[in-house]
Every structure is written in C-alpha cells, then in structure tokens.
Design an enzyme around this catalytic site. Sequence first.
Site, mmCIF file in Angstrom:
data_model
loop_
_atom_site.group_PDB
_atom_site.id
_atom_site.type_symbol
_atom_site.label_atom_id
_atom_site.label_comp_id
_atom_site.label_asym_id
_atom_site.label_seq_id
_atom_site.Cartn_x
_atom_site.Cartn_y
_atom_site.Cartn_z
ATOM 1 C CG ASP A 80 14.772 126.209 71.999
ATOM 2 O OD1 ASP A 80 14.064 126.275 73.012
ATOM 3 O OD2 ASP A 80 14.608 126.935 71.003
ATOM 4 C CG ASP A 81 11.501 123.737 74.183
ATOM 5 O OD1 ASP A 81 11.789 124.720 74.899
ATOM 6 O OD2 ASP A 81 10.543 123.727 73.391
ATOM 7 C CB CYS A 120 11.905 130.253 74.697
ATOM 8 S SG CYS A 120 11.458 128.595 74.134
ATOM 9 C CE LYS A 174 13.820 130.347 71.030
ATOM 10 N NZ LYS A 174 13.068 129.119 71.371
ATOM 11 C CG HIS A 176 12.049 133.788 71.773
ATOM 12 N ND1 HIS A 176 11.567 132.628 72.316
ATOM 13 C CD2 HIS A 176 10.950 134.516 71.441
ATOM 14 C CE1 HIS A 176 10.257 132.620 72.287
ATOM 15 N NE2 HIS A 176 9.852 133.767 71.767
ATOM 16 C CG HIS A 259 11.610 124.870 69.973
ATOM 17 N ND1 HIS A 259 10.548 124.944 69.114
ATOM 18 C CD2 HIS A 259 11.295 125.671 71.026
ATOM 19 C CE1 HIS A 259 9.636 125.751 69.613
ATOM 20 N NE2 HIS A 259 10.063 126.207 70.789
ATOM 21 C CG ASP A 331 15.306 127.207 76.188
ATOM 22 O OD1 ASP A 331 15.104 125.991 76.369
ATOM 23 O OD2 ASP A 331 14.706 127.865 75.306
ATOM 24 C CG ASN A 332 12.232 126.102 78.357
ATOM 25 O OD1 ASN A 332 12.228 127.137 77.677
ATOM 26 N ND2 ASN A 332 11.955 124.926 77.830
ATOM 27 C CE LYS A 347 8.476 125.905 75.593
ATOM 28 N NZ LYS A 347 8.715 125.859 74.136
#
Length: 489
Positions: A80-81, A120, A174, A176, A259, A331-332, A347
């Site tokens: 995540d991130d 996300c 997660k 989301h 994250h 995810d990004n 991001k």
Amino acid sequence: MPSRNANNANNQSSGSDRSLTRRAFGTAVGATAATAAVGLPAAAPAAAAEPVAGRIQERPFRAARGKHARRPNILFILGDDLGWADLSSYGSPNIHTPNLDRLGRQGVRFTDAYSGSATCSPTRFSLYTGRYPGRTKGGLAEPIADRSAGLEPTHPTLASLLRGAGYATALIGKWHCGYLPDYSPTRSGWDEFFGNFGGALEYYSKLGLGGEYDLYEGDAEYKDLRYYTRILTERASEYVQRDHGDRPWLLNLNFTTPHWPWIAEGDTAESAEIVRRIKEGGLGGLFHADGGSIEKYKQMVEDLDRSVGEVLKALKRSGQEEDTLVFFASDNGGERFSYQWPLSGNKSSLQEGGIRVPAVLRWPARIDPHQVSDLPVFSPDWTATLLELGGARPDPAYPLDGVGLAGYLLRGERPRERDLFWRVRGERALRRGDWKYYRGKGGKDQLFQLAHDQREQADRAAAEPELLAELRASWERTDAGLLPYPTGS
C-alpha cells in the site's frame, strides 16, 4: 494507425522484454532449442539483476525445460503506497527487501509496470473488474472516503469469475471498495473476507478515518488489537496451508503497509497518541502529518518484506509452491517517504512516480526464473491474464480494458500494440510504446520519451506536434466512453 514516430520509438526501445523466456504449455523443450526459438544466445543462469546508479540492469537468461501443470493457485499480494524504487532490487539505497528480491529472481521482475490509477480505491476497482475505474460510479471516487460509493455487487469481478470456474476465493486485508451494508468482498465474489473496509486504519486500535472500528471477518466485527500486519500475515499463512481439496484457490492479500500512519510494530506510545487524536475528532491524527521519518518508513517496508517471506514459507510447507502463481505489486506510487528516483511525482499524480510500481511474478511450474521485462503493463492486464490462466471467461456485457499476457509469459507472443490510459481529476496520461502524453493540473500538454527520460523533464511536445496530437486524440476517444466526474467534484 500509430504514427511513424510512435513506430520508430517502439522499434528503438531497449527491447529487454524480448529476453523474457518461458515454459510452453505441456511441452518439454530443451534449453538450447528454446533459447534459439526466441533468438537468445545460450547462457548460464545469471545472478539477479542489480540496480546500477538508479537504473535497472537487464540481462538475457537461458530458457529451461517446460512442465505440465494444472490451473494455478493465485496468491496476489498488494503493498500500500509502496514506491517504485522502495525495494532493494529496484534501486533503494537503504531499504533491504531480501524476500521480495528473491521472489523476483525466481520469476519475472517488471520494470515498466503501472497501477490502474494513482490512488488506492480506483486502482482496486481496475484490478477487481479488469476495467478503467471511470467505467463504474464507485471508481470515480479518488479514493473512496465515505459510504456513498462502492463496487456494485452485480458487477463481475476477478473473484466472481474465477469462483464460477471452480476456484475457492478469499480476500485478506484492505478492501477499500465500499462499506457495509451495501458493499463487501463477500457480495462481490470472494467466499471469505478478513480485513478492513476503509482506506486506512491505525495499526493497533483498528480505528479508521471516521473513528470507527474497522477489522472484520466476513461482515462481522472481529476484535484483535495486535499489530495489523502480523494479523494479516498469520491469516494468509493459514489460508495457503489449508486443504482446499481439488479446487484451485485465489487469495487477494492486501497489506496496508507501508501506508500512513507511520507506526512500526512496537510503537505503542505513538499508537496511543494517534488514538487520542482520533477520539478527539481530528482526522489529522490518522493522517500523521507530523510523524514518520525515512527510518520509520524503512522499518515498515522491511516488515512488509518479512511478512511476505513468512507467507511464502507457509506456501512452500503446504507443498503447493510449484503450482501457485505469486504476484506482488504496489497499489499506486509512493508517498512522503518513498524512494522514487529517477521518477517524478508521487501518489495522486499521473507522473511516473504516481503510477509506476514494483511488480514481480513467479510461477515455478510454467515460468522460468531470472527474468526482467520492460513491457509496459498495468493493473487491468493482470485481471485478464489471471482469468485466462484460471479458465474463466469474462462477461461480454462488461468487456475488459486489460490485455491477457498468458501468451507473452508462456509462449513468447508479444501482446498487440495498445495504449495505456489513465485519468484522474485534473490530470490525464497515455502511454504508447516509449512515448507518454501527459497533462497536469496546469493544463499544459506535454510529451516525453520514457526510454531516454524516465524523469519526465525533456518535453518533446514542440518537436513532435503530430505525435502529440495523435496521442491526445487517442486519450480523448477513450475518455469519451467513460463516466463523467460528478459536477463540482
């Protein structure tokens, strides 16, 4: 038709993806013959490609004998991130990620992999549906921050289509893509769900952006106040060792690490301070704008690496390693403390640093180790690929925007030429071959040749006006088929 400039760019690209070797379906191919078939010199297996002065050093590798295998289990892991260069195999100077580096050496490491969006939830929409986020109302939220939007349960997903083809399905971590009571993984094709619904949570208390408790098993709250990454690692390790009978399985393992908030395991005092702020009604506590550091970020990424290593060890103990396709990506793009060099942006931006991500794939039964590919790919491609490998057919009423890569990975068939498209509020981007069209919030159209300028600093718009116009028109044609953003958003 692609312009002459675009074709020239494709012909002059580094072509390292052409060195990708693979095992053919059910065919025993000798190493020398297979190497000759893809035009590569026979070579002894090399060490892992190592970062050199911020670049990725790419080497051709020897082909190996093919094996027959059943439909794969699928372990799809998201960080995540996590920034593009946050792994040591991608160039990080201070973060050590031996488990993810090893995973890349055991299969294919992609240097030009992209997320489906710059934040996300729209990226998750693109992965779960195999379509641009702007095709669904929920995908227009960048990201989802309340209960007004989500992934409609009627929309086919990677999980629902694979389940229809006989897979057991689970999502751990997660989600989301919307909140209860209307949206949930168990309403969208996953047999099992254990994790959090929102975009972020405090790692110990499990308090989310609105101060709500956000750890669930299925649709019921589940109390566990230990460090979240440990809990997810345990759950995933249990799942991959479970006896699923004759059914192949899909596990989406979505870590929240690294994250924000910037809390490593053992940081209980920092956790208590953030919880105090959340309970006082301040979102700033969870955003943690006054916390974190490069060293804390390093701890979190290295903990993610250890956690992935634990799950992979559990998979090996289960005896299913050979027939399990493992994929890892972010995810990004990265955030405040990520190492992004040489990319610009992070991001939320459609510059390279906001959408280019680390991505590695391993499938021992079918795909050779020690490979590096610079083929441009993005999230919806993996949806199409996994459906093909799993024997599932997409719903024709919801056509995919991704391209299946099974032929490329397994038989050396280069995918058809296509454009990669992105849209976020105030920004647009499109990649064709080595060329990238980009318009930022300032409204200026720019053109970059990424093979020579990954940092997006040498704007070629004035030198290539016809190509710029062509790529802009292609972007606008795709955009015209998507849902518009709500007025005033």
